[in-house]
Design a protein around this motif. Structure first.
Motif, mmCIF file in Angstrom:
data_model
loop_
_atom_site.group_PDB
_atom_site.id
_atom_site.type_symbol
_atom_site.label_atom_id
_atom_site.label_comp_id
_atom_site.label_asym_id
_atom_site.label_seq_id
_atom_site.Cartn_x
_atom_site.Cartn_y
_atom_site.Cartn_z
ATOM 1 N N VAL A 97 8.932 1.283 11.153
ATOM 2 C CA VAL A 97 8.490 -0.099 11.349
ATOM 3 C C VAL A 97 9.648 -1.067 11.098
ATOM 4 C CG1 VAL A 97 6.974 -1.903 10.429
ATOM 5 C CG2 VAL A 97 6.075 0.387 10.894
ATOM 6 N N VAL A 98 10.416 -0.843 10.048
ATOM 7 C CA VAL A 98 11.543 -1.725 9.742
ATOM 8 C C VAL A 98 12.587 -1.648 10.857
ATOM 9 C CG1 VAL A 98 13.460 -2.140 8.143
ATOM 10 C CG2 VAL A 98 11.158 -1.730 7.267
ATOM 11 N N LYS A 99 12.828 -0.460 11.381
ATOM 12 C CA LYS A 99 13.785 -0.313 12.480
ATOM 13 C C LYS A 99 13.315 -1.099 13.704
ATOM 14 C CE LYS A 99 16.230 3.105 15.227
ATOM 15 N NZ LYS A 99 16.455 4.523 15.476
ATOM 16 N N GLN A 100 12.036 -1.012 14.002
ATOM 17 C CA GLN A 100 11.481 -1.759 15.128
ATOM 18 C C GLN A 100 11.648 -3.260 14.895
ATOM 19 O OE1 GLN A 100 7.299 -1.143 15.752
ATOM 20 N NE2 GLN A 100 7.252 -2.405 17.583
ATOM 21 N N GLU A 103 0.820 -1.216 0.000
ATOM 22 C CA GLU A 103 0.000 0.000 0.000
ATOM 23 C C GLU A 103 0.853 1.266 0.000
ATOM 24 O OE1 GLU A 103 -2.464 -0.380 3.447
ATOM 25 O OE2 GLU A 103 -3.669 -1.976 2.570
ATOM 26 N N ARG A 104 2.142 1.128 0.262
ATOM 27 C CA ARG A 104 3.018 2.286 0.412
ATOM 28 C C ARG A 104 4.089 2.397 -0.676
ATOM 29 N NH1 ARG A 104 0.470 0.780 4.603
ATOM 30 N NH2 ARG A 104 -0.032 2.210 6.306
ATOM 31 N N VAL A 105 4.093 1.475 -1.629
ATOM 32 C CA VAL A 105 5.067 1.569 -2.713
ATOM 33 C C VAL A 105 4.505 2.404 -3.859
ATOM 34 C CG1 VAL A 105 6.206 -0.618 -2.135
ATOM 35 C CG2 VAL A 105 4.392 -0.589 -3.839
ATOM 36 N N GLN A 106 5.406 2.857 -4.698
ATOM 37 C CA GLN A 106 5.025 3.656 -5.854
ATOM 38 C C GLN A 106 4.185 2.812 -6.812
ATOM 39 O OE1 GLN A 106 8.615 5.235 -7.680
ATOM 40 N NE2 GLN A 106 9.573 5.363 -5.656
ATOM 41 N N ALA A 107 3.285 3.463 -7.501
ATOM 42 C CA ALA A 107 2.473 2.777 -8.502
ATOM 43 C C ALA A 107 3.380 2.106 -9.525
ATOM 44 C CB ALA A 107 1.546 3.774 -9.194
ATOM 45 N N GLY A 108 3.082 0.853 -9.814
ATOM 46 C CA GLY A 108 3.868 0.095 -10.778
ATOM 47 C C GLY A 108 5.054 -0.633 -10.184
ATOM 48 N N LYS A 109 5.344 -0.431 -8.910
ATOM 49 C CA LYS A 109 6.486 -1.074 -8.256
ATOM 50 C C LYS A 109 6.066 -2.228 -7.349
ATOM 51 C CE LYS A 109 9.587 1.926 -9.731
ATOM 52 N NZ LYS A 109 10.776 1.583 -10.500
ATOM 53 N N LYS A 143 16.771 -1.171 -0.937
ATOM 54 C CA LYS A 143 15.923 -1.619 -2.049
ATOM 55 C C LYS A 143 14.504 -1.106 -1.876
ATOM 56 C CE LYS A 143 18.341 -5.995 -2.881
ATOM 57 N NZ LYS A 143 18.209 -7.460 -2.758
ATOM 58 N N MET A 144 13.978 -1.266 -0.675
ATOM 59 C CA MET A 144 12.600 -0.855 -0.437
ATOM 60 C C MET A 144 12.453 0.663 -0.481
ATOM 61 S SD MET A 144 10.804 -3.523 -0.464
ATOM 62 C CE MET A 144 9.273 -2.696 -0.089
ATOM 63 N N ILE A 145 13.444 1.388 0.024
ATOM 64 C CA ILE A 145 13.383 2.853 -0.017
ATOM 65 C C ILE A 145 13.187 3.338 -1.451
ATOM 66 C CG2 ILE A 145 14.798 4.941 0.236
ATOM 67 C CD1 ILE A 145 15.831 3.732 2.867
ATOM 68 N N ALA A 168 7.426 8.634 -1.521
ATOM 69 C CA ALA A 168 8.262 9.517 -0.697
ATOM 70 C C ALA A 168 7.590 9.888 0.620
ATOM 71 C CB ALA A 168 8.626 10.776 -1.484
ATOM 72 N N GLU A 169 6.286 10.136 0.583
ATOM 73 C CA GLU A 169 5.584 10.561 1.794
ATOM 74 C C GLU A 169 5.383 9.425 2.798
ATOM 75 O OE1 GLU A 169 2.421 9.607 -1.309
ATOM 76 O OE2 GLU A 169 4.333 10.632 -1.309
ATOM 77 N N LYS A 170 5.652 8.185 2.412
ATOM 78 C CA LYS A 170 5.500 7.029 3.303
ATOM 79 C C LYS A 170 6.826 6.542 3.871
ATOM 80 C CE LYS A 170 1.082 6.645 2.475
ATOM 81 N NZ LYS A 170 0.094 6.965 3.484
ATOM 82 N N LEU A 171 7.920 7.142 3.440
ATOM 83 C CA LEU A 171 9.248 6.670 3.803
ATOM 84 C C LEU A 171 9.483 6.618 5.309
ATOM 85 C CD1 LEU A 171 12.020 5.724 2.892
ATOM 86 C CD2 LEU A 171 12.665 8.119 2.601
ATOM 87 N N GLY A 172 9.192 7.696 6.015
ATOM 88 C CA GLY A 172 9.432 7.734 7.458
ATOM 89 C C GLY A 172 8.640 6.677 8.200
#
Length: 79
Positions: free
Chosen positions: A68-71, A15-21, A52-54, A59-63
């Motif tokens: 979550v990944v850090k946790q 739900e947070r990746v760029q369209a088409g990715k 890779k995921m970044i 862009a607005e979902k990155l933080g």
């Protein structure tokens, strides 16, 4: 992470990746889940996953995703 948790995380990320990715993100996550299931998932895998995921995220979902990944990686280190 159990199968249900993996599926929830996968859907949450998609739900947070760029369209088409979405397919590329799904492939990366599926490979990581396979390694988790086999017991071969390592801190190095986490470190490779993040850049890779970044590159695939909106862009607005990155933080939000980084938090979550850090946790998750912190939980992984303590095992």
């Amino acid at each position: 992470m159990d199968k249900q948790g993996q599926e929830k995380f996968l859907n949450w990320i998609l739900e947070r990746v760029q369209a088409g990715k979405e397919d590329e993100a799904r492939e990366i996550l599926t490979e990581n889940f396979r390694k988790q299931d086999e017991g071969t998932f390592s801190q190095e895998d986490i470190q490779a996953f993040v850049p890779k995921m970044i590159s695939l995220l909106q862009a607005e979902k990155l933080g939000e995703v980084q938090a979550v990944v850090k946790q998750f990686s912190g939980q992984f280190e303590s095992k």
